[in-house]
Design a protein around this motif. Structure first.
Motif, PDB file in Angstrom:
ATOM      1  N   GLU A 172       7.349  10.114  -1.131  1.00  0.00           N
ATOM      2  CA  GLU A 172       8.721   9.646  -0.988  1.00  0.00           C
ATOM      3  C   GLU A 172       8.977   9.059   0.394  1.00  0.00           C
ATOM      4  OE1 GLU A 172      11.040   9.301  -3.249  1.00  0.00           O
ATOM      5  OE2 GLU A 172       9.684  10.069  -4.786  1.00  0.00           O
ATOM      6  N   VAL A 173       8.367   9.639   1.409  1.00  0.00           N
ATOM      7  CA  VAL A 173       8.504   9.079   2.758  1.00  0.00           C
ATOM      8  C   VAL A 173       7.845   7.707   2.830  1.00  0.00           C
ATOM      9  CG1 VAL A 173       7.799   9.336   5.171  1.00  0.00           C
ATOM     10  CG2 VAL A 173       8.744  11.294   3.941  1.00  0.00           C
ATOM     11  N   MET A 174       6.663   7.577   2.230  1.00  0.00           N
ATOM     12  CA  MET A 174       5.986   6.287   2.220  1.00  0.00           C
ATOM     13  C   MET A 174       6.759   5.254   1.398  1.00  0.00           C
ATOM     14  SD  MET A 174       3.297   6.290   4.161  1.00  0.00           S
ATOM     15  CE  MET A 174       4.439   7.154   5.262  1.00  0.00           C
ATOM     16  N   TRP A 175       7.400   5.708   0.322  1.00  0.00           N
ATOM     17  CA  TRP A 175       8.228   4.814  -0.493  1.00  0.00           C
ATOM     18  C   TRP A 175       9.404   4.293   0.329  1.00  0.00           C
ATOM     19  CZ3 TRP A 175       8.582   2.108  -4.896  1.00  0.00           C
ATOM     20  CH2 TRP A 175       9.849   1.731  -5.338  1.00  0.00           C
ATOM     21  N   ALA A 176      10.077   5.208   1.034  1.00  0.00           N
ATOM     22  CA  ALA A 176      11.197   4.800   1.874  1.00  0.00           C
ATOM     23  C   ALA A 176      10.719   3.877   2.999  1.00  0.00           C
ATOM     24  CB  ALA A 176      11.890   6.030   2.455  1.00  0.00           C
ATOM     25  N   PHE A 177       9.575   4.205   3.579  1.00  0.00           N
ATOM     26  CA  PHE A 177       9.006   3.372   4.637  1.00  0.00           C
ATOM     27  C   PHE A 177       8.746   1.953   4.137  1.00  0.00           C
ATOM     28  CE2 PHE A 177       4.982   1.761   6.523  1.00  0.00           C
ATOM     29  CZ  PHE A 177       5.448   1.500   7.800  1.00  0.00           C
ATOM     30  N   SER A 178       8.227   1.839   2.918  1.00  0.00           N
ATOM     31  CA  SER A 178       7.933   0.513   2.363  1.00  0.00           C
ATOM     32  C   SER A 178       9.208  -0.289   2.161  1.00  0.00           C
ATOM     33  CB  SER A 178       7.166   0.647   1.042  1.00  0.00           C
ATOM     34  OG  SER A 178       8.016   1.036  -0.022  1.00  0.00           O
ATOM     35  N   LEU A 179      10.295   0.379   1.775  1.00  0.00           N
ATOM     36  CA  LEU A 179      11.571  -0.312   1.587  1.00  0.00           C
ATOM     37  C   LEU A 179      12.125  -0.815   2.914  1.00  0.00           C
ATOM     38  CD1 LEU A 179      13.302   2.062  -0.998  1.00  0.00           C
ATOM     39  CD2 LEU A 179      12.373  -0.218  -1.444  1.00  0.00           C
ATOM     40  N   TYR A 180      12.086   0.042   3.918  1.00  0.00           N
ATOM     41  CA  TYR A 180      12.590  -0.358   5.228  1.00  0.00           C
ATOM     42  C   TYR A 180      11.740  -1.477   5.824  1.00  0.00           C
ATOM     43  CZ  TYR A 180      15.064   4.111   4.798  1.00  0.00           C
ATOM     44  OH  TYR A 180      15.846   5.141   4.361  1.00  0.00           O
ATOM     45  N   LEU A 181      10.427  -1.374   5.659  1.00  0.00           N
ATOM     46  CA  LEU A 181       9.552  -2.392   6.222  1.00  0.00           C
ATOM     47  C   LEU A 181       9.699  -3.718   5.490  1.00  0.00           C
ATOM     48  CD1 LEU A 181       7.408  -2.933   8.369  1.00  0.00           C
ATOM     49  CD2 LEU A 181       5.667  -2.297   6.684  1.00  0.00           C
ATOM     50  N   GLU A 182       9.851  -3.662   4.171  1.00  0.00           N
ATOM     51  CA  GLU A 182      10.036  -4.894   3.416  1.00  0.00           C
ATOM     52  C   GLU A 182      11.312  -5.612   3.837  1.00  0.00           C
ATOM     53  OE1 GLU A 182      10.265  -6.579  -1.177  1.00  0.00           O
ATOM     54  OE2 GLU A 182      10.703  -4.476  -0.773  1.00  0.00           O
ATOM     55  N   ALA A 183      12.323  -4.835   4.193  1.00  0.00           N
ATOM     56  CA  ALA A 183      13.599  -5.424   4.584  1.00  0.00           C
ATOM     57  C   ALA A 183      13.465  -6.329   5.799  1.00  0.00           C
ATOM     58  CB  ALA A 183      14.623  -4.321   4.858  1.00  0.00           C
ATOM     59  N   VAL A 184      12.513  -6.026   6.683  1.00  0.00           N
ATOM     60  CA  VAL A 184      12.378  -6.796   7.927  1.00  0.00           C
ATOM     61  C   VAL A 184      11.069  -7.578   8.007  1.00  0.00           C
ATOM     62  CG1 VAL A 184      13.861  -5.222   9.204  1.00  0.00           C
ATOM     63  CG2 VAL A 184      11.399  -4.789   9.126  1.00  0.00           C
ATOM     64  N   ALA A 185      10.226  -7.480   6.974  1.00  0.00           N
ATOM     65  CA  ALA A 185       8.901  -8.101   7.033  1.00  0.00           C
ATOM     66  C   ALA A 185       8.947  -9.625   7.099  1.00  0.00           C
ATOM     67  CB  ALA A 185       8.059  -7.658   5.827  1.00  0.00           C
ATOM     68  N   ILE A 186      10.053 -10.220   6.690  1.00  0.00           N
ATOM     69  CA  ILE A 186      10.152 -11.681   6.715  1.00  0.00           C
ATOM     70  C   ILE A 186      10.454 -12.207   8.115  1.00  0.00           C
ATOM     71  CG2 ILE A 186      12.637 -11.813   6.241  1.00  0.00           C
ATOM     72  CD1 ILE A 186       9.827 -14.076   4.796  1.00  0.00           C
ATOM     73  N   VAL A 205       0.825  -1.208   0.000  1.00  0.00           N
ATOM     74  CA  VAL A 205       0.000   0.000   0.000  1.00  0.00           C
ATOM     75  C   VAL A 205       0.858   1.255   0.000  1.00  0.00           C
ATOM     76  CG1 VAL A 205      -1.654   1.346   1.347  1.00  0.00           C
ATOM     77  CG2 VAL A 205      -1.977  -1.113   1.073  1.00  0.00           C
ATOM     78  N   THR A 206       1.911   1.274   0.835  1.00  0.00           N
ATOM     79  CA  THR A 206       2.727   2.480   0.939  1.00  0.00           C
ATOM     80  C   THR A 206       3.644   2.669  -0.256  1.00  0.00           C
ATOM     81  OG1 THR A 206       4.350   1.250   2.261  1.00  0.00           O
ATOM     82  CG2 THR A 206       2.681   2.534   3.451  1.00  0.00           C
ATOM     83  N   ARG A 207       4.051   1.580  -0.909  1.00  0.00           N
ATOM     84  CA  ARG A 207       4.976   1.727  -2.034  1.00  0.00           C
ATOM     85  C   ARG A 207       4.276   2.165  -3.304  1.00  0.00           C
ATOM     86  NH1 ARG A 207       9.450  -2.716  -3.127  1.00  0.00           N
ATOM     87  NH2 ARG A 207       9.898  -1.985  -1.020  1.00  0.00           N
ATOM     88  N   TYR A 208       3.037   1.772  -3.490  1.00  0.00           N
ATOM     89  CA  TYR A 208       2.363   2.041  -4.753  1.00  0.00           C
ATOM     90  C   TYR A 208       1.206   3.009  -4.589  1.00  0.00           C
ATOM     91  CZ  TYR A 208       5.323  -1.539  -6.628  1.00  0.00           C
ATOM     92  OH  TYR A 208       6.418  -2.232  -7.025  1.00  0.00           O
ATOM     93  N   LEU A 209       1.458   4.107  -3.885  1.00  0.00           N
ATOM     94  CA  LEU A 209       0.458   5.150  -3.725  1.00  0.00           C
ATOM     95  C   LEU A 209       0.076   5.773  -5.063  1.00  0.00           C
ATOM     96  CD1 LEU A 209       1.828   6.967  -0.554  1.00  0.00           C
ATOM     97  CD2 LEU A 209      -0.189   5.508  -0.686  1.00  0.00           C
ATOM     98  N   ASP A 210       1.011   5.774  -6.008  1.00  0.00           N
ATOM     99  CA  ASP A 210       0.722   6.397  -7.299  1.00  0.00           C
ATOM    100  C   ASP A 210      -0.327   5.625  -8.092  1.00  0.00           C
ATOM    101  OD1 ASP A 210       3.292   5.031  -9.400  1.00  0.00           O
ATOM    102  OD2 ASP A 210       2.610   4.334  -7.457  1.00  0.00           O
TER     103      ASP A 210
END
Length: 224
Positions: A128-142, A82-87
């Motif tokens: 851009e903040v939501m994009w960065a948030f999605s990257l950081y969250l994906e890194a630890v989501a596993i 959701v946060t990565r694909y706001l566009d």
């Protein structure tokens, strides 16, 4: 598209196909890997929306039977999407679920990721903040899924292959970034690189035991 990017995308697709095969053949997915789809491009986005919708419908009708799948990881990946694909808004397969073992406090991962996104982003804007948030969250989501597998210690072949392919997909992307760094001028994306490296390192322990299992031809087990 270079060979490393192609290998990463194909590995990612293979991980989804392996999971769907497991869901199709084994209704009681004890120790199953998560339905975790991180998106690498818009094509994967379409696949994820379709598969995610099927899962959500099934969860509404048969949630009590989901066992061995980390629902916490699913929620984190949903937020990543959701946060990565706001566009996209602007320009369930029946499983069995053991809530007692899936107790990772996954929401504790979100606040640090959001705080990091507020101070480390390419541009201080909502998208851009939501994009960065999605990257950081994906890194630890596993993490919830890996913890669940350690607790259940019941990792069948399809589950092991699924988690391995997810980790391999990100590893191939690191090779893709290295290749592009040396072949494309001004290709520098520190946020993506560091997040991807952290995500891959989280799989290191699993990779080790996966290869030991394959080498010795024994059942894959993670230490408790």
């Amino acid at each position: 598209m270079n060979i490393f990017r192609l290998a990463g995308d194909m590995t990612h697709l293979a991980s989804v196909l392996v999971l769907l095969l497991k869901i199709h053949t084994i209704k009681s997915c004890a120790g199953d890997g998560s339905f975790a789809i991180s998106l690498s491009d818009r094509g994967n986005c379409i696949i994820s929306v379709m598969l995610g919708s099927v899962m959500c419908i099934s969860q509404e009708t048969n949630l009590s039977r989901v066992y061995g799948v980390s629902l916490k990881t699913q929620e984190l990946y949903a937020i990543v999407f959701v946060t990565r694909y706001l566009d996209l808004f602007t320009d369930y397969i029946s499983l069995s679920y053991n809530k007692d073992q899936d107790t990772f406090r996954h929401y504790s991962l979100m606040l640090p990721c959001l705080f990091l996104a507020l101070i480390a982003n390419e541009k201080f804007s909502f998208k851009e903040v939501m994009w960065a948030f999605s990257l950081y969250l994906e890194a630890v989501a596993i993490l919830p899924q890996l913890v669940l597998l350690q607790r259940t210690r019941n990792i069948d072949n399809l589950t092991g292959q699924y988690v391995f392919l997810l980790g391999a997909y990100r590893a191939f992307y690191i090779l893709n970034w290295i290749y592009r760094f040396f072949t494309e001028p001004h290709y520098v994306h520190w946020i993506i690189w560091i997040s991807g490296l952290v995500q891959t390192l989280l799989y290191a322990d699993f990779f080790y035991y996966y290869f030991q299992s394959w080498k010795n031809n024994v059942k894959l087990e993670l230490p408790a």
